[in-house]
Scaffold this motif. Structure first.
Motif, mmCIF file in Angstrom:
data_model
loop_
_atom_site.group_PDB
_atom_site.id
_atom_site.type_symbol
_atom_site.label_atom_id
_atom_site.label_comp_id
_atom_site.label_asym_id
_atom_site.label_seq_id
_atom_site.Cartn_x
_atom_site.Cartn_y
_atom_site.Cartn_z
ATOM 1 N N TRP A 144 -18.793 -1.184 2.523
ATOM 2 C CA TRP A 144 -17.411 -0.844 2.833
ATOM 3 C C TRP A 144 -17.330 0.561 3.437
ATOM 4 C CZ3 TRP A 144 -14.051 2.879 0.640
ATOM 5 C CH2 TRP A 144 -12.718 2.762 1.054
ATOM 6 N N PHE A 193 -7.440 0.783 6.391
ATOM 7 C CA PHE A 193 -8.619 1.648 6.355
ATOM 8 C C PHE A 193 -9.725 1.161 7.285
ATOM 9 C CE2 PHE A 193 -7.191 1.780 1.834
ATOM 10 C CZ PHE A 193 -6.536 2.984 1.960
ATOM 11 N N THR A 194 -10.008 -0.112 7.163
ATOM 12 C CA THR A 194 -11.208 -0.599 7.834
ATOM 13 C C THR A 194 -10.858 -1.239 9.173
ATOM 14 O OG1 THR A 194 -10.969 -2.527 6.421
ATOM 15 C CG2 THR A 194 -12.618 -0.912 5.794
ATOM 16 N N GLN A 195 -11.882 -1.402 9.934
ATOM 17 C CA GLN A 195 -11.675 -1.928 11.276
ATOM 18 C C GLN A 195 -11.159 -3.349 11.224
ATOM 19 O OE1 GLN A 195 -15.277 -0.483 10.897
ATOM 20 N NE2 GLN A 195 -15.614 0.133 13.037
ATOM 21 N N ILE A 224 -3.566 8.911 3.667
ATOM 22 C CA ILE A 224 -4.224 7.615 3.775
ATOM 23 C C ILE A 224 -5.580 7.596 3.055
ATOM 24 C CG2 ILE A 224 -5.700 7.593 5.821
ATOM 25 C CD1 ILE A 224 -3.976 5.327 6.864
ATOM 26 N N ASN A 282 -14.173 12.738 0.604
ATOM 27 C CA ASN A 282 -14.066 13.828 -0.355
ATOM 28 C C ASN A 282 -13.482 15.089 0.268
ATOM 29 O OD1 ASN A 282 -15.279 13.711 -3.272
ATOM 30 N ND2 ASN A 282 -16.410 12.225 -2.056
ATOM 31 N N ILE A 336 -7.309 -2.296 -2.172
ATOM 32 C CA ILE A 336 -7.897 -1.048 -2.644
ATOM 33 C C ILE A 336 -7.101 -0.541 -3.848
ATOM 34 C CG2 ILE A 336 -8.566 1.314 -2.053
ATOM 35 C CD1 ILE A 336 -10.141 -0.656 -0.486
ATOM 36 N N TYR A 366 -13.687 -7.968 5.862
ATOM 37 C CA TYR A 366 -12.471 -7.203 6.003
ATOM 38 C C TYR A 366 -11.807 -7.066 4.636
ATOM 39 C CZ TYR A 366 -7.582 -6.361 6.756
ATOM 40 O OH TYR A 366 -6.321 -5.860 6.663
ATOM 41 N N LEU A 381 -6.197 6.676 -1.680
ATOM 42 C CA LEU A 381 -6.770 5.545 -2.418
ATOM 43 C C LEU A 381 -8.286 5.467 -2.294
ATOM 44 C CD1 LEU A 381 -4.070 2.757 -2.112
ATOM 45 C CD2 LEU A 381 -4.967 3.793 -4.203
ATOM 46 N N PRO A 382 -8.842 5.625 -1.086
ATOM 47 C CA PRO A 382 -10.315 5.653 -1.017
ATOM 48 C C PRO A 382 -10.912 6.738 -1.916
ATOM 49 C CG PRO A 382 -9.405 5.419 1.176
ATOM 50 C CD PRO A 382 -8.236 5.620 0.256
ATOM 51 N N TYR A 383 -10.243 7.884 -1.978
ATOM 52 C CA TYR A 383 -10.755 8.949 -2.842
ATOM 53 C C TYR A 383 -10.719 8.519 -4.306
ATOM 54 C CZ TYR A 383 -11.410 13.313 -5.243
ATOM 55 O OH TYR A 383 -11.898 14.271 -6.082
ATOM 56 N N PRO A 418 0.797 -1.230 0.000
ATOM 57 C CA PRO A 418 0.000 0.000 0.000
ATOM 58 C C PRO A 418 0.826 1.275 0.000
ATOM 59 C CG PRO A 418 -1.005 -1.596 1.469
ATOM 60 C CD PRO A 418 0.260 -2.222 0.961
ATOM 61 N N ARG A 435 -18.330 0.619 6.914
ATOM 62 C CA ARG A 435 -17.369 -0.011 7.827
ATOM 63 C C ARG A 435 -16.092 0.804 8.007
ATOM 64 N NH1 ARG A 435 -18.163 -4.456 4.636
ATOM 65 N NH2 ARG A 435 -15.995 -4.385 4.024
ATOM 66 N N THR A 436 -15.851 1.783 7.121
ATOM 67 C CA THR A 436 -14.604 2.548 7.274
ATOM 68 C C THR A 436 -14.623 3.263 8.618
ATOM 69 O OG1 THR A 436 -15.612 4.397 6.103
ATOM 70 C CG2 THR A 436 -14.124 2.986 4.842
ATOM 71 N N PRO A 437 -13.476 3.384 9.232
ATOM 72 C CA PRO A 437 -13.448 3.873 10.608
ATOM 73 C C PRO A 437 -13.291 5.382 10.719
ATOM 74 C CG PRO A 437 -11.289 3.087 9.974
ATOM 75 C CD PRO A 437 -12.151 3.009 8.747
ATOM 76 N N PHE A 438 -13.313 6.064 9.558
ATOM 77 C CA PHE A 438 -12.911 7.479 9.598
ATOM 78 C C PHE A 438 -13.781 8.310 10.520
ATOM 79 C CE2 PHE A 438 -12.117 6.148 5.049
ATOM 80 C CZ PHE A 438 -10.836 5.686 5.334
ATOM 81 N N GLU A 458 -6.214 -3.807 2.691
ATOM 82 C CA GLU A 458 -5.875 -2.495 2.134
ATOM 83 C C GLU A 458 -5.128 -2.619 0.815
ATOM 84 O OE1 GLU A 458 -6.288 -2.891 5.278
ATOM 85 O OE2 GLU A 458 -7.867 -1.388 5.244
ATOM 86 N N PHE A 495 -0.841 0.145 5.554
ATOM 87 C CA PHE A 495 -1.707 0.924 6.437
ATOM 88 C C PHE A 495 -3.103 0.345 6.302
ATOM 89 C CE2 PHE A 495 -1.138 3.238 2.463
ATOM 90 C CZ PHE A 495 -2.433 3.336 2.010
ATOM 91 N N GLU A 551 -15.233 7.676 13.177
ATOM 92 C CA GLU A 551 -15.224 7.433 14.621
ATOM 93 C C GLU A 551 -13.854 7.562 15.220
ATOM 94 O OE1 GLU A 551 -16.849 3.530 15.006
ATOM 95 O OE2 GLU A 551 -18.457 3.990 13.588
#
Lengths: 365, 365, 365, 365
Positions: free
Chosen positions: D175, B360-362, D271, D264, D75, D69, D274-276, B270, D178-181, D72, B358, D183
């Motif tokens: 997904w 992303f998800t829990q 970090i 966004n 992604i 799960y 990639l999600p973006y 990653p 479930r992303t932890p951003f 990463e 790294f 929290e």
């Protein structure tokens, strides 16, 4: 004496001092530098340069068609210039990919600084629409107002004046009406065409009736046949055509429509090659402009979502609807509805066929 | 207070008065109007606008890499900006189709009026080459002279000064040398790589020797194998690499080359995603610039044949040869020669792998 | 009775059962699934489908030109079909971007499994080259061998047989030789052209001599002028042209070359519009094929570096060199060298001009 | 032992015997050869090959996201594969230009022979729509019937079964949820965002109120402001969002929407790169599919006018309306509506920012 005295330099010739000094970032002026504003300016400037070029070509074509008598040599040149417009339009569409490298968040960095400027204020784009032949009453209302009130008074006058000038649509219509194809050597095109259509439709109807389709399906298809027959009626009957014009559903005059149909049906005749390409390039121009509008609308949706534009404009919804409604040559697209297969096409009288031909190589050798 | 007071207008913001008044046809000045000269001017102006934009992005990327410490956040931004350059280059190539709607004969209508101006005098294009890292001694000689003597003295100075500034090539090289990948957690990359290469080559050699190929063919392939093995040697041995640099056949330092190789081989990690994309976009830029040069050369050939250019330039031959010789990042292209299949790739130590990841998800849920 | 009885289905008509079941991954067969192998197969299959289509169009055009007498109606059709080839070529080039989403490392996952297959074995591509008119002795040697020995014996025979068939180059040459333009109504084209060239060159020479250039620069330009004059000589003198043919530097016969030159110079005449477009589309085909070869070579370089191809082929170096050497219609490109400005063009006799014209609209009305 | 024994040949590997023997012209079967039918077959076959490739990539991405799960590492791979789909879509659009070299009259030469086959019967295209996540109740009715009844019973079952499988839309939604951003480390994103929005809107309102606009214009803009504020409400209030879902005006769950918004807004964090890009590629896919549908509809209009399709389908009108209605990820497009300028963006807590970063180069040096 045509040769110039002073040596020409690349930069001087292209006036690069002006061109390359015309990018002043609002965000810099306001001490809030936004990197992507440069792209925003530059890409719009290239769009305007290309609009200028398109108008330049369009004007030159219009001049050719403004005379009562159109020199045949000019049809070839007109086709070349319209084709150039087509190539430019492809690049206008491709360029959207560049703008999409700017993300919505990047745009927000300077978007507010531009209020109330709006791409809708592009004078050249309005000019292009008008010169192609977009009628004012066909325009999608923009912010519920006549489009021209958004411009300074001086520009309004120029736009209203432009609307009174001949358009490509009008000039093409006149030219089609004047082409002699329909009257050549006593061939009654509309009669021959009517017979061919009747025969073709009867054949298609028979195929359905004799098919193994189940009753429902057969019924459905026969209903579609009726719709199709009704459609042809509107081409075979001048009154019905004129009625559709009054209802705003057609625009091109009956005589011009028949001439265009003739060109489409008999385009294999050498002499009709250029007239056919002329119609074809005009369709391309309209189709690509439509595609550009659609792509542009999608890009705007992605960039600002359902927000209104910087000028308070209606944004995505407005732009998307123009992709269809602002198509000027819809009648030429619709012509395909009235084509019939070559195998059903009435033969031209020999004398007429000869008058539509020419010869390159030595014959009878 | 960031908001501006005066309302911004579309035309004013884009300085369209300047942009759209910068097209003065030489042929008009000389009373010999040539219709296609307008296109010639407009397309070159759009090229120069795009060059300005490319330089703007390139400069911003260079600034990011000029610090000893490159903020990781910036790698993502650098990648986006380089990708924008890539999208612009695609349009530069597409635009050639527009210019090709001008035929050689149309060009002749005004070509003489432009003497001795030449596209070679585009300052921005020279600037771009230098900033990417084209070395003066690698330049194809143009009209047998150092390239810069063709410019006014003031420009010459600016060009020579530019050549002393850091280039994208140099900055990338330094950054690669500084990346910590090769030293992380005691993994000896070069040793592991050497073993993997040896195993792979031995395997390939065995396949050939055990094959049913006839003797001649087998011999031919084994000779190719030897060449391939020698090639790998030059990567495994720093001295040989440096010898190739002295001979002008490689340019990137050994340390930077190994780092780039590492990034290519382990790009699935990653944390290496962005460094990999960085190298990838730079390759794209070089490849498309090369393609543009080649297409441009073909277009010139078609337009003026084997004639010399308006500036007395060497025309097609010169342009075509730059397509290959002026490629700045040839070393990155060549890296592919040294890749080995994932199945032969040495595993990274677990500790190192973790430091390249790294999440992303829990986890553990 | 032309209508079919049985209902046609989309999948049946397109034989999708065959098309979509023809992707068997070698890596799956060898229990080493490589995801990207699917793309590799699919893209090559689309390339082969497009090659089939190109050959289909090319064959149909060749048939038209194989008769002594070419029906004028066919020129228009030939132009349309060649233009279709052009559009296909653009997609062939665009598709390279798809293949480039496969990275070198991804390719290595299955590359070894393909040995010794090679894209060089595409029979259809060889067929295309031969049918266009690539001469065997002009081929870049591939792995130091005659190209056809790489094929199974049966294919070798087909290739050698193909080489004996008429090619597009040959058919175009004959057609050009048979066109009557040069002999029409007593206009001596070559004489008129010679005078115009002489006048033009004298004018250009005078401009240089009367310029303010410094002595060195003036000398340089005058030397270029001499080269240019010599060049024109080779067009004005049939013997010199034939000498160049013997040296392998030109290929098109003198008579055909003059006819092509005439078409280029007088293409504004309505009757020359289609012949001009014919030459133009052929140039496009050659240019885009050349571009495709170049882009393909770059892609290969990026994918496998300086390695040899899977078939033991010479890789990048070979591919790149074909981009120029395998251009079949180089003579048409070079024609531009011999064009002269319209302002210097000798007027056609009125009678001849009339015979090159035709009329669409009603005159004298 | 991975290496294969038997030598692979190019033609055998690509199964060219099957691929190149799958073009049987109906018009030939019926003794009414229509030259352009070959193109019609070949282009549809290439479309189907590309559809197969798109589905292959899509399936592989779906598998990655089907686990609770998501590794990463995946992604990055998913982004690459989605980007490949994007590149394929561009070619699908470009290919339309090839089909447009077939004129309406050429199509009529064989169109009747194809009845009742229809492009609508492309199983793979239906599959693609379903796998992306097009919901059956969102489909534009086609010929007034449920879309699947047009297929043979066996296919109907496969389609109905497919509709029960997880879709890209659904997997992406899970997904995102479930992303932890949202929290992480106690940062209350929605609260901070609400405050920022309120401040921004108040600012914009003040600008309008303090402007020199005339009363009418000011009123108009304030009304637009109210609309905008209401819009934001629907994002800030979960109940309103859910109400819009019930009304069919939104689809993505509230939690997933907030996560996408977060990505966004804070995409500059390393970090989140990639999600973006993941979201971005999905937007590209939807946008280009939409563009393809629109271009395809225009092409059909031009080819057959307002006639119904060969399968009795609704033709242009139907196709055009799917361009907008069948867009699956409309919610992601709309997200832009809710972005706020970086300057108004709440700072992330330091601890959180750190957890969103990583480092390439040596720090602290």
């Amino acid at each position: 004496m045509k040769k110039q005295q002073e040596p020409v330099s690349y930069g001087g010739y292209l006036q690069l001092d002006k061109i390359l000094s015309s990018q002043d970032l609002k965000s810099d002026e306001l001490n809030a530098h936004a990197h992507d504003e440069m792209l925003f300016i530059v890409i719009h400037q290239t769009y305007e340069l290309w609009f200028k070029q398109i108008l330049f070509e369009l004007d030159s074509v219009k001049v050719m068609f403004q005379n009562d008598y159109v020199d045949e040599r000019n049809i070839g040149i007109a086709v070349s210039r319209l084709q150039r417009i087509v190539e430019i339009e492809k690049v206008l569409i491709d360029q959207i990919r560049i703008l999409e490298t700017m993300t919505p968040l990047d745009f927000l960095d300077f978007r507010n600084f531009l209020t109330p400027a709006s791409g809708f204020q592009s004078y050249q784009f309005r000019e292009l629409e008008i010169k192609l032949g977009l009628k004012t009453d066909k325009r999608i209302k923009y912010s519920q107002q006549a489009y021209h009130v958004l411009y300074p008074e001086e520009i309004q006058e120029r736009l209203l004046d432009l609307e009174k000038q001949p358009t490509l649509f009008g000039l093409l219509e006149s030219w089609l009406e004047r082409t002699p194809f329909l009257e050549l050597t006593g061939f009654n095109f509309i009669d021959a065409y009517r017979k061919a259509v009747d025969k073709m439709l009867a054949g298609e109807r028979a195929v359905i009736e004799n098919s193994n389709l189940d009753a429902d399906d057969k019924l459905g298809r026969l209903q579609l046949m009726s719709a199709s027959e009704k459609h042809f009626d509107s081409m075979l009957d001048e009154d019905k055509h004129n009625q559709l014009i009054r209802e705003g559903r057609r625009r091109l005059s009956y005589k011009a429509t028949l001439a265009a149909l003739f060109i489409n049906l008999y385009r294999d005749q050498p002499i009709l090659h250029l007239p056919y390409r002329l119609l074809s390039e005009i369709l391309d121009i309209d189709e690509l402009l439509s595609t550009w509008r659609y792509r542009h609308a999608l890009m705007v949706l992605r960039m600002i979502g359902r927000k209104t534009g910087t000028g308070g404009s209606a944004g995505y919804g407005y732009l998307k609807s123009t992709a269809e409604s602002h198509r000027v040559f819809a009648d030429l697209f619709n012509l395909s509805t009235f084509l019939i297969p070559r195998s059903d096409l009435p033969d031209l009288p020999e004398k007429m066929e000869k008058s539509l031909s020419f010869y390159f190589t030595q014959q009878g050798k």
